[in-house]
Motif scaffolding. Structure first.
Motif, short mmCIF file in Angstrom:
data_model
loop_
_atom_site.label_atom_id
_atom_site.label_comp_id
_atom_site.label_asym_id
_atom_site.label_seq_id
_atom_site.Cartn_x
_atom_site.Cartn_y
_atom_site.Cartn_z
N GLY A 1 0.80 -1.22 0.00
CA GLY A 1 0.00 0.00 0.00
C GLY A 1 0.83 1.27 0.00
O GLY A 1 0.37 2.32 0.43
N ARG A 2 2.04 1.16 -0.52
CA ARG A 2 2.94 2.31 -0.57
C ARG A 2 3.38 2.56 -2.00
O ARG A 2 3.22 1.72 -2.87
N GLY A 3 3.98 3.71 -2.21
CA GLY A 3 4.53 4.05 -3.51
C GLY A 3 3.46 4.64 -4.43
O GLY A 3 2.27 4.65 -4.09
N PRO A 4 3.90 5.14 -5.58
CA PRO A 4 2.95 5.77 -6.50
C PRO A 4 1.98 4.76 -7.09
O PRO A 4 2.34 3.62 -7.39
N THR A 5 0.75 5.19 -7.23
CA THR A 5 -0.27 4.36 -7.85
C THR A 5 -0.34 4.65 -9.34
O THR A 5 0.19 5.66 -9.82
N LEU A 6 -1.02 3.79 -10.07
CA LEU A 6 -1.25 4.05 -11.49
C LEU A 6 -1.96 5.38 -11.69
O LEU A 6 -1.62 6.14 -12.60
N PHE A 7 -2.93 5.67 -10.84
CA PHE A 7 -3.63 6.95 -10.94
C PHE A 7 -2.63 8.10 -10.85
O PHE A 7 -2.65 9.01 -11.67
N GLU A 8 -1.75 8.05 -9.87
CA GLU A 8 -0.77 9.13 -9.69
C GLU A 8 0.19 9.21 -10.88
O GLU A 8 0.54 10.31 -11.33
N LEU A 9 0.58 8.07 -11.42
CA LEU A 9 1.47 8.07 -12.58
C LEU A 9 0.79 8.67 -13.80
O LEU A 9 1.38 9.45 -14.55
N ILE A 10 -0.48 8.31 -14.01
CA ILE A 10 -1.23 8.84 -15.15
C ILE A 10 -1.45 10.35 -14.99
O ILE A 10 -1.29 11.11 -15.95
N VAL A 11 -1.79 10.79 -13.79
CA VAL A 11 -1.97 12.22 -13.55
C VAL A 11 -0.68 12.97 -13.86
O VAL A 11 -0.69 14.03 -14.50
N GLU A 12 0.44 12.41 -13.46
CA GLU A 12 1.74 13.05 -13.74
C GLU A 12 1.99 13.15 -15.25
O GLU A 12 2.42 14.19 -15.75
N ILE A 13 1.71 12.09 -15.98
CA ILE A 13 1.90 12.10 -17.43
C ILE A 13 0.98 13.13 -18.08
O ILE A 13 1.42 13.91 -18.94
N LEU A 14 -0.28 13.15 -17.70
CA LEU A 14 -1.22 14.11 -18.28
C LEU A 14 -0.83 15.54 -17.93
O LEU A 14 -0.91 16.45 -18.77
N THR A 15 -0.39 15.76 -16.71
CA THR A 15 0.03 17.10 -16.28
C THR A 15 1.25 17.56 -17.07
O THR A 15 1.30 18.70 -17.55
N ASN A 16 2.23 16.68 -17.23
CA ASN A 16 3.45 17.04 -17.95
C ASN A 16 3.23 17.20 -19.45
O ASN A 16 3.99 17.89 -20.10
N GLY A 17 2.18 16.55 -19.98
CA GLY A 17 1.95 16.56 -21.42
C GLY A 17 0.98 17.61 -21.91
O GLY A 17 0.65 17.65 -23.09
N THR A 18 0.49 18.46 -21.01
CA THR A 18 -0.44 19.51 -21.38
C THR A 18 0.06 20.84 -20.82
O THR A 18 0.87 20.86 -19.90
#
Length: 129
Positions: free
Chosen positions: A104-121
Motif C-alpha cells: 500500500g505504498r509508492g505511487p499508484t497508477l492513478f498518480e502516474l497517469i496524472v503526472e503524465i497528463l500534467t506534464n503533457g499539457t
C-alpha cells in the motif's frame, strides 16, 4: 480555442478500462489514445487526435472513483504482469515497486497517469473534478 477532453472517471474500473475511456474521450467510440504509460505520453505529443497546436485540456470527472480503481491493488496487478516483460536488468526494480504496491505504498497508477497528463499539457491543462 482550447479543446477539452472529458475523462469519465465513473467508468474507470481498472487500467484496461481506463485505456478505453481515454481513447473514447479523444477519438470517439473504439478510439485509441495509448495502451500503456509510454504510449500515453507519446500520444500527448500530438498526431493521435489532439489538436496539432497543442491547445487542449483534460477534465477528469469523478476522478476519486478512478483513483480508487487505479490504486495500489491495480498497480500491483499491473506490476505483477510487467515483471517478466521488462529487461532483466530492470526486474529487481520492478519487484521492489511491486512489493511497495502490495504494502500500500509508492505511487499508484492513478498518480502516474496524472503526472503524465500534467506534464503533457499546458499549465492548468488537467482539471480533477
Amino acid at each position: 480555442m482550447t479543446v477539452t477532453y472529458v475523462i469519465d472517471g465513473s467508468r474507470v474500473t481498472g487500467l484496461e478500462r481506463f485505456w478505453e475511456v481515454i481513447g473514447e474521450a479523444v477519438n470517439g467510440p473504439g478510439g485509441y489514445f495509448g495502451r500503456n504509460l509510454d504510449a500515453l505520453a507519446d500520444c500527448l505529443g500530438g498526431g493521435m487526435g489532439t489538436p496539432d497546436d497543442g491547445d487542449f485540456a483534460w477534465e477528469w470527472r469523478d476522478h476519486a472513483v478512478s483513483a480508487r480503481a487505479l490504486g495500489h491493488e491495480e498497480t500491483a496487478r499491473w506490476l505483477r504482469r510487467s515483471v517478466d516483460r521488462v529487461d532483466p536488468t530492470n526486474r529487481a526494480a520492478v519487484r521492489r515497486r511491486l512489493d511497495e504496491a502490495l504494502a500500500g505504498r509508492g505511487p499508484t497508477l492513478f498518480e502516474l497517469i496524472v503526472e503524465i497528463l500534467t506534464n503533457g499539457t499546458p499549465p492548468g491543462g488537467l482539471r480533477l473534478r
